[in-house]
Design a protein around this motif. Sequence first.
Motif, PDB file in Angstrom:
ATOM      1  N   SER A 137       0.839  -1.212   0.007  1.00 21.53           N
ATOM      2  CA  SER A 137       0.101   0.289  -0.062  1.00 21.53           C
ATOM      3  C   SER A 137       0.709   0.789   0.078  1.00 21.53           C
ATOM      4  O   SER A 137       2.182   1.336   0.669  1.00 21.53           O
ATOM      5  N   SER A 194       0.949   7.334 -10.974  1.00 28.53           N
ATOM      6  CA  SER A 194       0.615   7.370  -9.661  1.00 28.53           C
ATOM      7  C   SER A 194       1.562   8.380  -8.682  1.00 28.53           C
ATOM      8  O   SER A 194       2.084   9.731  -9.430  1.00 28.53           O
ATOM      9  N   ARG A 245       0.033   0.474  -4.749  1.00 25.14           N
ATOM     10  CA  ARG A 245      -1.300   1.028  -4.452  1.00 25.14           C
ATOM     11  C   ARG A 245      -1.713  -0.141  -4.579  1.00 25.14           C
ATOM     12  O   ARG A 245      -3.162   0.033  -4.943  1.00 25.14           O
ATOM     13  N   GLY A 246      -1.968  -1.049  -3.431  1.00 24.58           N
ATOM     14  CA  GLY A 246      -3.311  -2.545  -3.959  1.00 24.58           C
ATOM     15  C   GLY A 246      -3.296  -2.830  -4.731  1.00 24.58           C
ATOM     16  O   GLY A 246      -3.890  -3.794  -5.080  1.00 24.58           O
ATOM     17  N   PRO A 257      -7.535   2.561 -10.096  1.00 25.42           N
ATOM     18  CA  PRO A 257      -8.134   3.206  -8.851  1.00 25.42           C
ATOM     19  C   PRO A 257      -6.094   3.817  -7.907  1.00 25.42           C
ATOM     20  O   PRO A 257      -5.654   3.791  -8.268  1.00 25.42           O
ATOM     21  N   GLU A 258      -6.964   4.394  -6.859  1.00 22.52           N
ATOM     22  CA  GLU A 258      -5.909   5.406  -6.209  1.00 22.52           C
ATOM     23  C   GLU A 258      -5.095   6.348  -6.586  1.00 22.52           C
ATOM     24  O   GLU A 258      -4.005   6.675  -6.928  1.00 22.52           O
TER      25      GLU A 258
END
Length: 348
Positions: free
Chosen positions: A78, A228, A97-98, A195-196
């Motif tokens: 994470s 990211s 990040r997952g 996501p994220e």
Amino acid sequence: MSHPTWLITLRNLSGRLGARYRGPQTANFDGQRFHNLDRQPHHGLRAFLKWQRERGRQTPWIDQPGPATRPDVQAQVSGEELRVTYINHATLLIQHRGLNILTDPLWCERTSPFSFIGPRRHHPPGLALDELPPINLILVSHNHYDHLDIGSLRELARRFPEAKVVTGLGNGELIRACGFNDVSELDWWQSLPLPEGMLLTGVPAQHWSARSRRDTNRTLWLGFVLESPDGPVLFPGDSGLGEEFKLMHQRFGPMRFAALPIGAYEPRWFMRHHHMNPDDAVQAHQQLDSQCSMAIHFGTFRLSDEGQFTPVSDLARALEQHGVATERFRAPKPGDQWHIAPLPWVTL
């Protein structure tokens, strides 16, 4: 069976296995075939036969043992943490990040449409299929047999049916036939939100595509940049050295991590437009201003004329010649896991 025999056999027998993209003309698609930014002519059968006639005696490759200890693979990581596990060839497990991301998954014994001929494996995968964490995302850069392996994709679809697969234009039908339902096709510079707060973008590569003698450049080859909040990550698939890396740097800035191919580069006159040698890869590393680069696409399958261990020694020589610190661009062994630091100017 010698290289000329099995390669010609593949060209002649596997014509039925091809696929093609149908869509409007674009900057890199003429309505029939895709092309590189640098439109070098594609080597055909005549050039291939010239290579085979001129090649000298080849030193046999030897089989290598698997990793002495298994990598410590977490179910997920994470935040800003970035773990990259080198499995083999161009297959990486990227955890960030997952998300658990696989690139060009390859667990086959031969890179071929047939089980009995074609380049065979000389190194076991650094991770077995049973050792994978739950996979969320699979990236397939192009349709060559050492990057789009039907057997591996079928097994992954059985194990992770909810995984999303992202590939280039025209490859979706073949991947859906492996059992995946969530498949997206990207053009160069086309993006997909993740996501994220992450964004996945297809980027140009200097390469080509074909699974048969009748579908050359009918589907798109590409790399991927994962953006990211912690800095961009590049998986280029397979590529020669062209203007693509400078364009990526202009668009995304310095790379936090880049996986750069260093194998399948001899003879240069035949390979140079589609495969980087280690010196090219170091130049790409510099053009990307990559904080950390991992060498890929070497040592597992014999695809060209350089020696089994030559890419690693040539990489060391190129790093010295270009004044690049060895800790910034290294060659892993299958099973090696790297923890990549965030870019120093990224605010966490």
